[in-house]
Design a protein around this motif. Structure first.
Motif, PDB file in Angstrom:
ATOM      1  N   THR A  73       0.824  -1.209   0.000  1.00 46.79           N
ATOM      2  CA  THR A  73       0.000   0.000   0.000  1.00 46.79           C
ATOM      3  C   THR A  73       0.859   1.260   0.000  1.00 46.79           C
ATOM      4  O   THR A  73       0.521   2.231  -0.686  1.00 46.79           O
ATOM      5  CB  THR A  73      -1.001   0.026   1.166  1.00 46.79           C
ATOM      6  N   LYS A 132       0.507   3.945  -2.971  1.00 46.84           N
ATOM      7  CA  LYS A 132       0.133   5.322  -2.633  1.00 46.84           C
ATOM      8  C   LYS A 132       1.153   6.299  -3.217  1.00 46.84           C
ATOM      9  O   LYS A 132       0.776   7.334  -3.788  1.00 46.84           O
ATOM     10  CB  LYS A 132       0.031   5.503  -1.115  1.00 46.84           C
ATOM     11  N   THR A 142       0.676   6.439  -7.015  1.00 52.29           N
ATOM     12  CA  THR A 142      -0.536   7.174  -7.366  1.00 52.29           C
ATOM     13  C   THR A 142      -0.310   8.677  -7.220  1.00 52.29           C
ATOM     14  O   THR A 142      -0.670   9.458  -8.107  1.00 52.29           O
ATOM     15  CB  THR A 142      -1.720   6.718  -6.495  1.00 52.29           C
ATOM     16  N   THR A 156      -3.022  11.593  -2.359  1.00 49.47           N
ATOM     17  CA  THR A 156      -4.040  10.557  -2.514  1.00 49.47           C
ATOM     18  C   THR A 156      -5.281  10.859  -1.675  1.00 49.47           C
ATOM     19  O   THR A 156      -6.387  10.494  -2.064  1.00 49.47           O
ATOM     20  CB  THR A 156      -3.484   9.160  -2.178  1.00 49.47           C
ATOM     21  N   GLY A 180      -0.376   9.076   0.411  1.00 51.22           N
ATOM     22  CA  GLY A 180       0.571   9.337  -0.660  1.00 51.22           C
ATOM     23  C   GLY A 180       0.635  10.822  -0.971  1.00 51.22           C
ATOM     24  O   GLY A 180      -0.401  11.482  -1.058  1.00 51.22           O
ATOM     25  N   GLY A 222       4.955   7.519   0.023  1.00 55.58           N
ATOM     26  CA  GLY A 222       3.755   6.817   0.427  1.00 55.58           C
ATOM     27  C   GLY A 222       3.963   6.167   1.770  1.00 55.58           C
ATOM     28  O   GLY A 222       5.039   5.612   2.027  1.00 55.58           O
ATOM     29  N   GLY A 240       1.976   3.499   4.506  1.00 60.14           N
ATOM     30  CA  GLY A 240       0.882   2.556   4.695  1.00 60.14           C
ATOM     31  C   GLY A 240       1.041   1.789   5.989  1.00 60.14           C
ATOM     32  O   GLY A 240       2.155   1.560   6.443  1.00 60.14           O
ATOM     33  N   HIS A 300      -1.398   9.846   6.107  1.00 63.30           N
ATOM     34  CA  HIS A 300      -1.291  11.165   5.482  1.00 63.30           C
ATOM     35  C   HIS A 300      -0.479  12.108   6.367  1.00 63.30           C
ATOM     36  O   HIS A 300       0.390  12.839   5.885  1.00 63.30           O
ATOM     37  CB  HIS A 300      -2.690  11.728   5.219  1.00 63.30           C
TER      38      HIS A 300
END
Length: 140
Positions: free
Chosen positions: A59, A63, A66, A74, A104, A118, A120, A128
């Motif tokens: 993840t 992230k 992305t 994100t 992300g 990122g 996770g 975040h």
């Protein structure tokens, strides 16, 4: 005409980001994985806490990818890909899956996109926050 060269994201920068995100996560007693990508989407640094769930590694990387591909946090994209959102099909549109969960962030230097981070493993709001804390630690 003059051109300004923007210094790319370096491995030293990536280590600063990893360390700052890790400290923020530890302060919150969260176990996370942290991924830093350069502007081309290549891995610069990765760290997974010993007790972090294995999926957190995937993840954090998705992230970061992305955030880099869309040049956006994100967290700001979540509503756009919901079933009634304008970009609902984006989640499955590419060969490499994007992940629309907070954690992300794109990384800019002098207004230029130079990479992404990122995080996770925590709650999305925590991830975040850890990524945001890491960006603040990056020398400009």
């Amino acid at each position: 005409m003059s051109t300004t060269t923007v210094t790319p994201l370096t491995t030293d920068d990536a280590e600063v980001l990893i360390a700052a995100a890790r400290r923020a996560a530890e302060a919150a007693e969260a176990t996370v994985s942290i991924t830093v990508l350069d502007a081309g989407g290549h891995l610069l640094a990765f760290r997974r806490d010993d007790r972090s769930v294995l999926i957190a590694g995937e993840t954090s990387t998705r992230k970061a990818y992305t955030a880099l591909q869309l040049n956006a946090a994100t967290a700001d994209l979540v509503d756009l890909v919901k079933p009634d959102g304008p970009f609902h099909s984006l989640t499955t549109a590419l060969d490499r899956p994007l992940l629309f969960i907070a954690g992300g962030l794109p990384i800019h230097r002098d207004g230029t996109l130079i990479g992404a981070i990122g995080v996770g493993g925590g709650a999305p709001e925590q991830d975040h926050s850890f990524a945001t804390t890491a960006l603040r630690a990056l020398p400009r």
